[in-house]
Enzyme design. Sequence first.
Site, PDB file in Angstrom:
ATOM      1  N   SER B  21       0.853  -1.184   0.000  1.00 36.98           N
ATOM      2  CA  SER B  21       0.000   0.000   0.000  1.00 36.98           C
ATOM      3  C   SER B  21       0.893   1.240   0.000  1.00 36.98           C
ATOM      4  CB  SER B  21      -0.933  -0.002   1.217  1.00 36.98           C
ATOM      5  OG  SER B  21      -1.920   1.009   1.099  1.00 36.98           O
ATOM      6  N   ASN B  22       0.337   2.350   0.378  1.00 38.07           N
ATOM      7  CA  ASN B  22       1.098   3.600   0.495  1.00 38.07           C
ATOM      8  C   ASN B  22       0.488   4.405   1.630  1.00 38.07           C
ATOM      9  OD1 ASN B  22      -0.891   5.683  -0.616  1.00 38.07           O
ATOM     10  ND2 ASN B  22      -0.871   4.147  -2.241  1.00 38.07           N
ATOM     11  N   ALA B  23       1.133   5.500   1.981  1.00 38.89           N
ATOM     12  CA  ALA B  23       0.761   6.228   3.205  1.00 38.89           C
ATOM     13  C   ALA B  23      -0.307   7.291   2.975  1.00 38.89           C
ATOM     14  CB  ALA B  23       2.006   6.856   3.829  1.00 38.89           C
TER      15      ALA B  23
END
Lengths: 205, 205
Positions: B21-23
């Site tokens: 995923s990413n932040a």
Amino acid sequence: MRLLITAGPTREYIDDVRYVSNASSGRMGYAIAEAALAAGWDVVLVSGPVDLAPPIGCEFHSVVTTDQMRDACLQLFPGCDGVIAAAAVSDYRPLQRITGKLSKTGGPITIEMIETDDVLAKLGHIKENRWVVGFALEAQNPRENALQKLRRKNCDWIVLNGPAAIGADTNDVELLAPSGDSVAHWTGTKRDIAADLIAWLARET
Amino acid sequence: MRLLITAGPTREYIDDVRYVSNASSGRMGYAIAEAALAAGWDVVLVSGPVDLAPPIGCEFHSVVTTDQMRDACLQLFPGCDGVIAAAAVSDYRPLQRITGKLSKTGGPITIEMIETDDVLAKLGHIKENRWVVGFALEAQNPRENALQKLRRKNCDWIVLNGPAAIGADTNDVELLAPSGDSVAHWTGTKRDIAADLIAWLARET
């Protein structure tokens, strides 16, 4: 009593944007911190990225990667009486972190992942007269795998829970001892279980 | 005006616990939803997993993966006048999702990743008389890459921002048109920029 607690996930970056992680909310570890503070203990909390405010009164250390959590814990553990390792660390990390953002090409990509250092095992092996409580999140053969972890990582007790615990408000856990005995079984909100665990440790340690 | 907004990250699972995923915090997309509601628009918000409450008054759809976001958007877009795609979707997913939790073996592992469907491009290509605003998060050659995306994905405008935007409260963005012109430049909190963008679209669409 001065207690080290780890909480939350860690993140291992593939490039500057994408990472591997898990949905740990940090709620179990933060609830344990609150219960320990309420019991009058000193609390040192080492946390991966979560959306929770650090409990008032704890010594707080924020980390992102598993290596950062390892470094913080190895530095802080000698000043504590015990550790409860509730963090769901990422136990793999990409072999290489790409600078910038990997651009799409239309084709597949292959990511080589290597194991991160085992923070709990490192703490177990330097513990001397301190006690170590680990958490095991097991999907298959849960008791057997949890006991293997307990022994390999030199823990005093291990809290066994399942994948349903991740990100949830409630949990259902067993506390296992090196003998293989299940010494406690708690269900309820993570706050309830945290209070049970701290009360249990206050008696047994 | 009935506006479709996408927000937050998506997650692509490696096994039942670990994901890529990413932040992305969802703050940009949620701020746009609030600004659009404040302007009296109808808002349909499709969001990946974030720690924000859906703005009161919007039609809310929660998704986890990029394929789920694609399916929700393809169903909802025909009933809207335009879309602002602020989500930071995971554009790769593991070729296979492992059931249970991958056990550590001591050795490295290799994860094959394939590209997910391009949600923004799909919306661009079915847009007919609807307008499409994309977001481009670029680390290298930002304007050139953003313009290529705008054209390839058949957007009317694209909001260009950099990796510093991820998870931040503030942002610094340019709005690019198909001609290659920079038609607006906004800095400030994500709330400020959301209000600027909605005011701009209210005039131009």
